[in-house]
Scaffold this motif. Structure first.
Motif, PDB file in Angstrom:
ATOM      1  N   GLY A 146       0.808  -1.215   0.000  1.00  0.00           N
ATOM      2  CA  GLY A 146       0.000   0.000   0.000  1.00  0.00           C
ATOM      3  C   GLY A 146       0.834   1.255   0.000  1.00  0.00           C
ATOM      4  N   ALA A 147       0.134   2.398   0.097  1.00  0.00           N
ATOM      5  CA  ALA A 147       0.819   3.687   0.124  1.00  0.00           C
ATOM      6  C   ALA A 147       1.686   3.790   1.372  1.00  0.00           C
ATOM      7  CB  ALA A 147      -0.218   4.807   0.103  1.00  0.00           C
ATOM      8  N   PRO A 148       2.731   4.643   1.355  1.00  0.00           N
ATOM      9  CA  PRO A 148       3.609   4.780   2.514  1.00  0.00           C
ATOM     10  C   PRO A 148       2.821   5.070   3.786  1.00  0.00           C
ATOM     11  CG  PRO A 148       4.549   5.933   0.645  1.00  0.00           C
ATOM     12  CD  PRO A 148       3.177   5.502   0.226  1.00  0.00           C
ATOM     13  N   THR A 159      -1.776  10.493  13.293  1.00  0.00           N
ATOM     14  CA  THR A 159      -0.573  11.219  13.727  1.00  0.00           C
ATOM     15  C   THR A 159       0.515  11.096  12.666  1.00  0.00           C
ATOM     16  OG1 THR A 159      -1.088  10.685  16.026  1.00  0.00           O
ATOM     17  CG2 THR A 159       1.140  11.446  15.555  1.00  0.00           C
ATOM     18  N   ARG A 160       1.159  12.203  12.358  1.00  0.00           N
ATOM     19  CA  ARG A 160       2.215  12.190  11.342  1.00  0.00           C
ATOM     20  C   ARG A 160       3.574  12.078  12.021  1.00  0.00           C
ATOM     21  NH1 ARG A 160       2.047  16.959   7.558  1.00  0.00           N
ATOM     22  NH2 ARG A 160       3.178  15.549   6.178  1.00  0.00           N
ATOM     23  N   LEU A 161       4.350  11.092  11.588  1.00  0.00           N
ATOM     24  CA  LEU A 161       5.683  10.842  12.130  1.00  0.00           C
ATOM     25  C   LEU A 161       6.723  10.988  11.025  1.00  0.00           C
ATOM     26  CD1 LEU A 161       5.077   7.685  14.367  1.00  0.00           C
ATOM     27  CD2 LEU A 161       5.091  10.078  15.073  1.00  0.00           C
ATOM     28  N   LYS A 162       7.810  11.641  11.370  1.00  0.00           N
ATOM     29  CA  LYS A 162       8.944  11.757  10.454  1.00  0.00           C
ATOM     30  C   LYS A 162      10.037  10.816  10.933  1.00  0.00           C
ATOM     31  CE  LYS A 162      12.305  15.012   8.486  1.00  0.00           C
ATOM     32  NZ  LYS A 162      12.793  16.417   8.484  1.00  0.00           N
ATOM     33  N   VAL A 163      10.416   9.871  10.078  1.00  0.00           N
ATOM     34  CA  VAL A 163      11.431   8.877  10.417  1.00  0.00           C
ATOM     35  C   VAL A 163      12.679   9.140   9.582  1.00  0.00           C
ATOM     36  CG1 VAL A 163      11.987   6.419  10.483  1.00  0.00           C
ATOM     37  CG2 VAL A 163       9.658   7.174  10.996  1.00  0.00           C
ATOM     38  N   THR A 164      13.821   9.314  10.273  1.00  0.00           N
ATOM     39  CA  THR A 164      15.087   9.592   9.589  1.00  0.00           C
ATOM     40  C   THR A 164      16.076   8.480   9.886  1.00  0.00           C
ATOM     41  OG1 THR A 164      14.732  11.977   9.807  1.00  0.00           O
ATOM     42  CG2 THR A 164      16.972  11.239   9.292  1.00  0.00           C
ATOM     43  N   ASN A 165      16.663   7.919   8.833  1.00  0.00           N
ATOM     44  CA  ASN A 165      17.720   6.922   8.961  1.00  0.00           C
ATOM     45  C   ASN A 165      19.036   7.675   9.109  1.00  0.00           C
ATOM     46  OD1 ASN A 165      19.603   4.886   8.748  1.00  0.00           O
ATOM     47  ND2 ASN A 165      18.647   3.888   6.988  1.00  0.00           N
ATOM     48  N   LEU A 166      19.618   7.661  10.294  1.00  0.00           N
ATOM     49  CA  LEU A 166      20.831   8.444  10.558  1.00  0.00           C
ATOM     50  C   LEU A 166      22.062   7.868   9.875  1.00  0.00           C
ATOM     51  CD1 LEU A 166      20.286   9.225  14.355  1.00  0.00           C
ATOM     52  CD2 LEU A 166      19.773  10.669  12.382  1.00  0.00           C
ATOM     53  N   ASP A 167      21.965   6.643   9.342  1.00  0.00           N
ATOM     54  CA  ASP A 167      23.110   6.054   8.642  1.00  0.00           C
ATOM     55  C   ASP A 167      23.239   6.567   7.212  1.00  0.00           C
ATOM     56  OD1 ASP A 167      22.594   2.901  10.315  1.00  0.00           O
ATOM     57  OD2 ASP A 167      24.005   4.503  10.788  1.00  0.00           O
ATOM     58  N   ASN A 168      22.136   7.076   6.632  1.00  0.00           N
ATOM     59  CA  ASN A 168      22.226   7.627   5.264  1.00  0.00           C
ATOM     60  C   ASN A 168      21.499   8.961   5.130  1.00  0.00           C
ATOM     61  OD1 ASN A 168      19.548   6.857   5.366  1.00  0.00           O
ATOM     62  ND2 ASN A 168      19.728   5.229   3.842  1.00  0.00           N
ATOM     63  N   SER A 171      14.958  10.421   4.967  1.00  0.00           N
ATOM     64  CA  SER A 171      13.819  10.515   5.864  1.00  0.00           C
ATOM     65  C   SER A 171      12.519  10.426   5.088  1.00  0.00           C
ATOM     66  CB  SER A 171      13.875  11.826   6.658  1.00  0.00           C
ATOM     67  OG  SER A 171      13.774  12.951   5.782  1.00  0.00           O
ATOM     68  N   THR A 172      11.457  10.082   5.802  1.00  0.00           N
ATOM     69  CA  THR A 172      10.115  10.041   5.230  1.00  0.00           C
ATOM     70  C   THR A 172       9.135  10.476   6.294  1.00  0.00           C
ATOM     71  OG1 THR A 172       8.448   8.643   4.143  1.00  0.00           O
ATOM     72  CG2 THR A 172       9.795   7.607   5.844  1.00  0.00           C
ATOM     73  N   THR A 173       8.077  11.158   5.872  1.00  0.00           N
ATOM     74  CA  THR A 173       7.031  11.595   6.788  1.00  0.00           C
ATOM     75  C   THR A 173       5.733  10.901   6.394  1.00  0.00           C
ATOM     76  OG1 THR A 173       8.097  13.757   7.096  1.00  0.00           O
ATOM     77  CG2 THR A 173       5.771  13.564   7.725  1.00  0.00           C
ATOM     78  N   VAL A 174       5.178  10.129   7.307  1.00  0.00           N
ATOM     79  CA  VAL A 174       4.003   9.323   7.008  1.00  0.00           C
ATOM     80  C   VAL A 174       3.013   9.419   8.170  1.00  0.00           C
ATOM     81  CG1 VAL A 174       5.060   7.687   5.407  1.00  0.00           C
ATOM     82  CG2 VAL A 174       5.298   7.337   7.856  1.00  0.00           C
ATOM     83  N   ALA A 175       1.755   9.030   7.902  1.00  0.00           N
ATOM     84  CA  ALA A 175       0.715   9.066   8.917  1.00  0.00           C
ATOM     85  C   ALA A 175       0.526   7.689   9.533  1.00  0.00           C
ATOM     86  CB  ALA A 175      -0.598   9.561   8.304  1.00  0.00           C
ATOM     87  N   ALA A 189       6.396   0.473   1.331  1.00  0.00           N
ATOM     88  CA  ALA A 189       6.640   1.692   0.556  1.00  0.00           C
ATOM     89  C   ALA A 189       7.399   2.726   1.370  1.00  0.00           C
ATOM     90  CB  ALA A 189       5.301   2.263   0.069  1.00  0.00           C
ATOM     91  N   ALA A 190       7.035   2.903   2.638  1.00  0.00           N
ATOM     92  CA  ALA A 190       7.713   3.892   3.471  1.00  0.00           C
ATOM     93  C   ALA A 190       9.143   3.458   3.787  1.00  0.00           C
ATOM     94  CB  ALA A 190       6.928   4.101   4.769  1.00  0.00           C
ATOM     95  N   PHE A 191       9.346   2.161   4.028  1.00  0.00           N
ATOM     96  CA  PHE A 191      10.678   1.667   4.364  1.00  0.00           C
ATOM     97  C   PHE A 191      11.636   1.818   3.181  1.00  0.00           C
ATOM     98  CE2 PHE A 191      12.932  -0.527   7.676  1.00  0.00           C
ATOM     99  CZ  PHE A 191      13.993  -1.117   7.045  1.00  0.00           C
ATOM    100  N   GLU A 192      11.121   1.649   1.962  1.00  0.00           N
ATOM    101  CA  GLU A 192      11.976   1.791   0.777  1.00  0.00           C
ATOM    102  C   GLU A 192      12.528   3.209   0.643  1.00  0.00           C
ATOM    103  OE1 GLU A 192      12.270  -2.018  -0.400  1.00  0.00           O
ATOM    104  OE2 GLU A 192      13.196  -0.298  -1.382  1.00  0.00           O
ATOM    105  N   GLN A 193      11.840   4.188   1.198  1.00  0.00           N
ATOM    106  CA  GLN A 193      12.286   5.577   1.084  1.00  0.00           C
ATOM    107  C   GLN A 193      13.469   5.900   1.982  1.00  0.00           C
ATOM    108  OE1 GLN A 193       8.784   7.911   1.881  1.00  0.00           O
ATOM    109  NE2 GLN A 193       7.795   7.385  -0.057  1.00  0.00           N
ATOM    110  N   VAL A 194      13.735   5.071   2.992  1.00  0.00           N
ATOM    111  CA  VAL A 194      14.801   5.386   3.939  1.00  0.00           C
ATOM    112  C   VAL A 194      15.791   4.233   4.151  1.00  0.00           C
ATOM    113  CG1 VAL A 194      13.404   7.044   5.220  1.00  0.00           C
ATOM    114  CG2 VAL A 194      13.326   4.638   5.857  1.00  0.00           C
ATOM    115  N   ARG A 195      15.538   3.091   3.570  1.00  0.00           N
ATOM    116  CA  ARG A 195      16.355   1.914   3.859  1.00  0.00           C
ATOM    117  C   ARG A 195      17.733   1.989   3.215  1.00  0.00           C
ATOM    118  NH1 ARG A 195      13.826  -3.315   1.305  1.00  0.00           N
ATOM    119  NH2 ARG A 195      15.588  -4.207   2.422  1.00  0.00           N
TER     120      ARG A 195
END
Length: 211
Positions: A146-148, A159-168, A171-175, A189-195
């Motif tokens: 599905g959608a991120p 609730t909207r959360l912004k997740v940032t991968n500090l190793d690269n 980040s992505t902001t998702v609900a 979908a959301a994990f692919e944006q920061v993995r």
């Protein structure tokens, strides 16, 4: 006098014979004792083998009957398996340990999938204010399509959360679309944006509540 000498000789030979037998028995006892394995070492290997088998069985069960948290559970248990293997090697354990074949689970009636959240708003309109939450938490992959989106055990739906991968620094902001067992559980979908390629767990992450 001749009779006494004869008796004395027989007694002397009998004494030497008994001493020889006792000497051989003592050597046999020493060899058996030195070659018998330590019960403490055997028990240590048995405990490690049991722990290894239990963790391998857990991983096999998760693979046979996966859910949205199976990926994270398997990654955590694999780290435990690697540690046990190192301890078995150090202890000299050589027994083969394999996971039992998991039994098939009875078929469950189909469950309607939850509705996917609406399309995300334009990132340009994202509020600047953000509050860091869940410090020290890792971010895992739920495996949902599905959608991120993200699920959480601390924040309500929407609730909207912004997740940032500090190793690269991606980040992505998702609900939040529903509950889960961790602070932030990203769908595919959301994990692919920061993995990072080949990784299914973000150990160094910054999670922020936006707005």
């Amino acid at each position: 006098m001749g009779y006494l000498r004869s008796v004395g000789k027989h007694r002397k030979r009998a004494t030497i014979g008994i001493a020889s037998v006792l000497g051989v028995a003592g050597i046999a006892t020493a060899i058996f004792t030195s070659t018998t394995p330590s019960s403490e070492a055997a028990e240590s290997c048995q405990g490690l083998d049991t722990a290894l088998g239990n963790n391998l069985k857990f991983i096999a069960d998760q693979k046979a009957n996966p859910d949205q948290l199976s990926g994270a559970r398997i990654a955590n248990r694999q780290a435990v398996v690697d540690l046990i293997q190192q301890r078995r090697k150090a202890a000299g354990c050589t027994g083969a340990v394999a996971a039992p074949i998991p039994l098939p689970q009875p078929e469950q009636p189909p469950v309607a999938e939850p509705e996917q959240p609406a399309a995300e708003p334009d990132p340009a309109e994202e509020p600047i204010a953000a509050q860091q939450v869940c410090k020290g938490s890792t971010v895992t992959l739920s495996g949902e399509a599905g959608a991120p989106a993200v699920t959480s055990n601390q924040f309500p739906v929407g609730t909207r959360l912004k997740v940032t991968n500090l190793d690269n620094d991606k980040s992505t902001t998702v609900a939040v679309s529903g509950p889960s067992g961790s602070c932030a559980l990203l769908n595919n979908a959301a994990f692919e944006q920061v993995r990072e390629p080949g990784k299914f767990l973000i150990r160094r992450a910054r999670i922020e509540r936006v707005g």
